[in-house]
Write a protein that holds these residues in place. Sequence first.
Motif, mmCIF file in Angstrom:
data_model
loop_
_atom_site.group_PDB
_atom_site.id
_atom_site.type_symbol
_atom_site.label_atom_id
_atom_site.label_comp_id
_atom_site.label_asym_id
_atom_site.label_seq_id
_atom_site.Cartn_x
_atom_site.Cartn_y
_atom_site.Cartn_z
ATOM 1 N N HIS A 66 -8.458 -8.232 -21.707
ATOM 2 C CA HIS A 66 -9.025 -8.854 -20.591
ATOM 3 C C HIS A 66 -8.310 -10.158 -20.575
ATOM 4 O O HIS A 66 -8.007 -10.670 -21.432
ATOM 5 C CB HIS A 66 -10.491 -9.206 -20.881
ATOM 6 C CG HIS A 66 -11.367 -9.765 -19.771
ATOM 7 N ND1 HIS A 66 -11.867 -9.142 -18.943
ATOM 8 C CD2 HIS A 66 -11.302 -11.281 -19.630
ATOM 9 C CE1 HIS A 66 -12.503 -10.121 -18.110
ATOM 10 N NE2 HIS A 66 -12.105 -11.353 -18.373
ATOM 11 N N LEU A 67 -8.141 -10.568 -19.328
ATOM 12 C CA LEU A 67 -7.389 -11.678 -18.821
ATOM 13 C C LEU A 67 -7.951 -12.186 -17.584
ATOM 14 O O LEU A 67 -8.228 -11.602 -16.698
ATOM 15 C CB LEU A 67 -5.808 -10.965 -18.464
ATOM 16 C CG LEU A 67 -4.912 -12.366 -18.098
ATOM 17 C CD1 LEU A 67 -4.719 -13.211 -19.033
ATOM 18 C CD2 LEU A 67 -3.462 -11.691 -17.441
ATOM 19 N N ASP A 68 -8.365 -13.619 -17.841
ATOM 20 C CA ASP A 68 -8.988 -14.384 -16.824
ATOM 21 C C ASP A 68 -8.205 -15.014 -15.862
ATOM 22 O O ASP A 68 -8.381 -15.353 -14.597
ATOM 23 C CB ASP A 68 -9.707 -15.366 -17.391
ATOM 24 C CG ASP A 68 -11.290 -14.643 -18.096
ATOM 25 O OD1 ASP A 68 -11.770 -14.146 -17.547
ATOM 26 O OD2 ASP A 68 -11.209 -14.934 -19.463
ATOM 27 N N PHE A 91 -7.350 -3.212 -12.186
ATOM 28 C CA PHE A 91 -8.186 -2.033 -12.220
ATOM 29 C C PHE A 91 -9.385 -2.145 -13.202
ATOM 30 O O PHE A 91 -10.430 -1.735 -12.894
ATOM 31 C CB PHE A 91 -7.191 -0.871 -12.608
ATOM 32 C CG PHE A 91 -5.821 -0.596 -11.823
ATOM 33 C CD1 PHE A 91 -6.039 -1.028 -10.514
ATOM 34 C CD2 PHE A 91 -4.876 0.263 -12.405
ATOM 35 C CE1 PHE A 91 -5.118 -0.691 -9.665
ATOM 36 C CE2 PHE A 91 -3.908 0.271 -11.492
ATOM 37 C CZ PHE A 91 -3.920 -0.056 -10.136
ATOM 38 N N ARG A 92 -8.967 -2.704 -14.393
ATOM 39 C CA ARG A 92 -10.068 -2.620 -15.379
ATOM 40 C C ARG A 92 -11.188 -3.670 -14.999
ATOM 41 O O ARG A 92 -12.423 -3.313 -15.193
ATOM 42 C CB ARG A 92 -9.664 -3.225 -16.591
ATOM 43 C CG ARG A 92 -8.815 -2.028 -17.357
ATOM 44 C CD ARG A 92 -8.236 -2.579 -18.934
ATOM 45 N NE ARG A 92 -9.334 -3.044 -19.779
ATOM 46 C CZ ARG A 92 -9.964 -2.277 -20.559
ATOM 47 N NH1 ARG A 92 -9.821 -1.051 -20.602
ATOM 48 N NH2 ARG A 92 -10.974 -2.781 -21.281
ATOM 49 N N GLN A 93 -10.838 -4.756 -14.551
ATOM 50 C CA GLN A 93 -11.765 -5.934 -14.330
ATOM 51 C C GLN A 93 -12.302 -5.909 -12.685
ATOM 52 O O GLN A 93 -13.161 -6.771 -12.327
ATOM 53 C CB GLN A 93 -10.996 -7.206 -14.484
ATOM 54 C CG GLN A 93 -10.592 -7.337 -15.907
ATOM 55 C CD GLN A 93 -10.091 -8.496 -16.245
ATOM 56 O OE1 GLN A 93 -9.262 -8.280 -17.244
ATOM 57 N NE2 GLN A 93 -9.588 -9.527 -15.363
ATOM 58 N N ARG A 94 -11.811 -4.976 -11.949
ATOM 59 C CA ARG A 94 -12.358 -4.786 -10.420
ATOM 60 C C ARG A 94 -12.085 -6.288 -9.814
ATOM 61 O O ARG A 94 -13.001 -6.647 -9.057
ATOM 62 C CB ARG A 94 -13.373 -4.338 -10.401
ATOM 63 C CG ARG A 94 -13.539 -2.930 -10.967
ATOM 64 C CD ARG A 94 -14.925 -2.384 -10.735
ATOM 65 N NE ARG A 94 -14.914 -0.760 -11.256
ATOM 66 C CZ ARG A 94 -14.263 0.204 -10.904
ATOM 67 N NH1 ARG A 94 -13.618 0.224 -9.326
ATOM 68 N NH2 ARG A 94 -14.324 1.402 -11.587
ATOM 69 N N GLN A 95 -11.005 -7.138 -10.000
ATOM 70 C CA GLN A 95 -11.135 -8.207 -9.377
ATOM 71 C C GLN A 95 -9.801 -8.778 -9.189
ATOM 72 O O GLN A 95 -8.806 -8.324 -9.930
ATOM 73 C CB GLN A 95 -11.949 -9.258 -9.919
ATOM 74 C CG GLN A 95 -11.480 -9.723 -11.367
ATOM 75 C CD GLN A 95 -12.272 -10.606 -12.056
ATOM 76 O OE1 GLN A 95 -13.582 -10.746 -11.761
ATOM 77 N NE2 GLN A 95 -11.956 -11.388 -13.134
#
Length: 255
Positions: A66-68, A91-95
């Motif tokens: 995860h990367l913010d 893709f993973r975080q949808r943002q």
Amino acid sequence: MEITFLGTGTSQGVPVIGCTCAVCRSLDYRDKRLRVSVHLQVQDKSLIIDSGPDFRQQVLRERIDHLDALLFTHEHKDHTAGLDDIRAYNFRQRQDMPVYAEPRVLAQLKQEFSYIFAEKKYPGVPQVQLMPLESDTASFFVQGVEVHPIRALHYRLPVLGFRIGGFTYVTDANYLSPEAIERMRGSAVIVLNALRHEPHISHFSLSEAVSILEDLAPQRAYLTHISHMLGRHREVEATLPDFIRLAYDGLRVRL
């Protein structure tokens, strides 16, 4: 805060292609240095400073799922070339991925990664949210984490270091003004670049970096952006003051 050194090498990395020096032939894992980058886990947020050519390999190695946000110190390719690989996080975080940098650096990213910013985008390109840093003195917030910029010079190129709480990170510099030094003072942990023993036009040498750190006197200090010309990790570290260590790829520091 947990700090993970994703890469601690200079622009060519260590070993250098085609080099047969003792450092490049070393079997010590600490002498294997990917391009410089650092991951910060702070206040439940995952931040990375610089995404060089080894970005994919680094985040896979450290299992950063995860990367913010992504912060850039400057626009040189060994610090930006991995930007395309944030696609996996999109893709993973949808943002979109927030990207913090000075306007000049963002303009360079737009040029080098023009397909990301095209009016008609190819499906699957990285999605970014550009966050221009207009001031090199005013603090800013990244997902609720307060960040203080530190102005440095990389020869004639202005670059940014960052201070977050008691942690300060400065790489690719050969000059810090008295004002910048004072902004770093009081940090518990400082990371500073030290390219080699001999003076260099755009990077601190080992003795220059040590001198700055001895003045600032943090609890702990780590040297990064290291070339094969500095020498073998084990031998160089033995010569340093007790509170200064050489960083190495994969090193984790808690603050």
